[in-house]
Scaffold this motif. Structure first.
Motif, mmCIF file in Angstrom:
data_model
loop_
_atom_site.group_PDB
_atom_site.id
_atom_site.type_symbol
_atom_site.label_atom_id
_atom_site.label_comp_id
_atom_site.label_asym_id
_atom_site.label_seq_id
_atom_site.Cartn_x
_atom_site.Cartn_y
_atom_site.Cartn_z
ATOM 1 N N GLU A 24 17.443 10.645 -2.137
ATOM 2 C CA GLU A 24 17.424 9.566 -1.692
ATOM 3 C C GLU A 24 17.075 9.542 -0.604
ATOM 4 N N THR A 25 16.465 10.356 0.754
ATOM 5 C CA THR A 25 15.666 10.159 1.325
ATOM 6 C C THR A 25 13.708 10.683 1.249
ATOM 7 N N VAL A 26 13.961 11.037 -0.063
ATOM 8 C CA VAL A 26 12.531 10.993 0.046
ATOM 9 C C VAL A 26 11.618 10.004 -0.792
ATOM 10 N N LEU A 27 12.945 9.755 -1.610
ATOM 11 C CA LEU A 27 12.148 8.386 -2.515
ATOM 12 C C LEU A 27 12.341 7.527 -1.120
ATOM 13 N N ARG A 28 12.923 7.128 0.092
ATOM 14 C CA ARG A 28 12.554 5.832 1.260
ATOM 15 C C ARG A 28 11.495 6.341 1.889
ATOM 16 N N GLN A 29 10.553 7.694 1.734
ATOM 17 C CA GLN A 29 10.101 8.245 2.286
ATOM 18 C C GLN A 29 8.306 8.180 1.863
ATOM 19 N N ASN A 30 8.703 8.472 0.604
ATOM 20 C CA ASN A 30 7.309 8.442 -0.169
ATOM 21 C C ASN A 30 7.494 6.642 -0.779
ATOM 22 N N LEU A 31 8.085 5.619 -1.198
ATOM 23 C CA LEU A 31 8.098 4.232 -0.798
ATOM 24 C C LEU A 31 7.276 3.015 0.563
ATOM 25 N N PHE A 32 8.317 3.886 1.702
ATOM 26 C CA PHE A 32 7.755 4.098 2.546
ATOM 27 C C PHE A 32 5.979 3.964 2.368
ATOM 28 N N THR A 33 5.659 4.919 2.190
ATOM 29 C CA THR A 33 4.054 6.048 2.303
ATOM 30 C C THR A 33 3.475 4.680 1.012
ATOM 31 N N LEU A 34 3.618 4.561 0.068
ATOM 32 C CA LEU A 34 3.068 3.585 -0.418
ATOM 33 C C LEU A 34 2.991 2.093 -0.073
ATOM 34 N N ARG A 35 3.570 1.387 0.100
ATOM 35 C CA ARG A 35 3.925 0.237 0.746
ATOM 36 C C ARG A 35 2.885 0.182 1.838
ATOM 37 N N THR A 36 3.002 0.999 2.574
ATOM 38 C CA THR A 36 1.834 1.091 3.858
ATOM 39 C C THR A 36 0.481 0.930 3.562
ATOM 40 N N VAL A 37 0.436 2.114 2.452
ATOM 41 C CA VAL A 37 -0.916 2.427 2.090
ATOM 42 C C VAL A 37 -1.036 1.246 1.238
ATOM 43 N N ILE A 38 -0.499 0.773 -0.133
ATOM 44 C CA ILE A 38 -1.186 -0.609 0.014
ATOM 45 C C ILE A 38 -1.494 -1.420 0.669
ATOM 46 N N ASP A 39 -0.872 -1.862 1.944
ATOM 47 C CA ASP A 39 -1.497 -2.826 2.545
ATOM 48 C C ASP A 39 -2.613 -3.097 3.228
ATOM 49 N N GLU A 40 -2.661 -1.015 3.795
ATOM 50 C CA GLU A 40 -3.601 -0.801 4.747
ATOM 51 C C GLU A 40 -5.530 -0.951 3.722
ATOM 52 N N TYR A 41 -5.356 -0.169 2.056
ATOM 53 C CA TYR A 41 -6.239 -0.731 1.473
ATOM 54 C C TYR A 41 -6.216 -2.554 1.456
ATOM 55 N N THR A 42 -5.162 -2.901 1.226
ATOM 56 C CA THR A 42 -5.562 -4.605 0.732
ATOM 57 C C THR A 42 -6.573 -5.088 2.263
ATOM 58 N N TYR A 43 -5.649 -5.040 3.304
ATOM 59 C CA TYR A 43 -6.842 -5.227 4.463
ATOM 60 C C TYR A 43 -7.517 -4.552 4.587
ATOM 61 N N ASP A 44 -7.747 -3.683 4.276
ATOM 62 C CA ASP A 44 -9.290 -2.724 4.377
ATOM 63 C C ASP A 44 -10.316 -3.579 3.165
ATOM 64 N N LYS A 45 -9.910 -3.655 2.219
ATOM 65 C CA LYS A 45 -10.790 -4.091 1.072
ATOM 66 C C LYS A 45 -11.486 -5.045 0.713
ATOM 67 N N GLY A 46 -10.304 -6.424 1.168
ATOM 68 C CA GLY A 46 -10.871 -7.362 1.043
ATOM 69 C C GLY A 46 -9.812 -7.515 -0.013
ATOM 70 N N LYS A 47 -8.500 -6.883 -0.843
ATOM 71 C CA LYS A 47 -8.700 -7.470 -2.488
ATOM 72 C C LYS A 47 -7.511 -5.886 -2.215
ATOM 73 N N ALA A 48 -6.157 -5.985 -2.997
ATOM 74 C CA ALA A 48 -5.464 -5.005 -3.599
ATOM 75 C C ALA A 48 -5.524 -4.351 -3.889
ATOM 76 N N PRO A 49 -5.595 -3.578 -4.791
ATOM 77 C CA PRO A 49 -5.773 -1.756 -4.681
ATOM 78 C C PRO A 49 -5.610 -2.245 -6.830
ATOM 79 N N GLN A 50 -6.306 -1.931 -7.447
ATOM 80 C CA GLN A 50 -5.449 -2.277 -9.341
ATOM 81 C C GLN A 50 -4.741 -1.579 -9.384
ATOM 82 N N SER A 51 -5.337 0.166 -9.199
ATOM 83 C CA SER A 51 -3.973 1.530 -9.697
ATOM 84 C C SER A 51 -3.584 2.111 -9.028
ATOM 85 N N LEU A 52 -2.341 2.640 -8.854
ATOM 86 C CA LEU A 52 -2.460 3.718 -7.261
ATOM 87 C C LEU A 52 -3.224 4.517 -7.531
ATOM 88 N N GLU A 53 -4.120 5.107 -8.606
ATOM 89 C CA GLU A 53 -5.092 5.946 -8.731
ATOM 90 C C GLU A 53 -6.232 5.106 -7.755
#
Length: 113
Positions: A24-53
């Protein structure tokens, strides 16, 4: 022999619970990382990523993290709506969740975290 049986009957459930708590701790950390990175990508590129790849290809992640509850990198992807998307023409990933249908030790489903 009875003492050993009593000790094992106490120790095994405690061990199993500690393994679940670690996942559960690893799941929380992975979700936090993914959500943070999605936000950073969206802010940097001006659009949200189309896939996790896209996050891996653009260098935001080395690899897509494994969901410790399913044992695979098969996250449920929540796409944003076109009207509320940043670019309004190309909706992308808004959120990610676990695909596990099991419940946590606190009783909440993992796929609602």
């Amino acid at each position: 022999m009875a003492i050993i049986a009593v000790l094992v009957s106490v120790a095994v459930p405690m061990y199993q619970k500690s393994v679940i708590r670690a996942r559960e701790t690893v799941l929380r950390q992975n979700l936090f990382t993914l959500r943070t990175v999605i936000d950073e990508y969206t802010y940097d590129k001006g659009k949200a990523p189309q896939s996790l790849e896209d996050l891996v290809r653009e260098g935001y992640l080395r690899q897509i993290p494994i969901d410790p509850m399913t044992g695979q990198a098969d996250w449920e992807i929540i796409m944003e709506e076109a009207v509320s998307s940043v670019s309004q023409s190309e909706p992308g990933i808004f959120d990610v969740r676990s695909r596990s249908t099991r419940r946590s030790l606190e009783g909440t489903p993992y796929n609602e975290w």
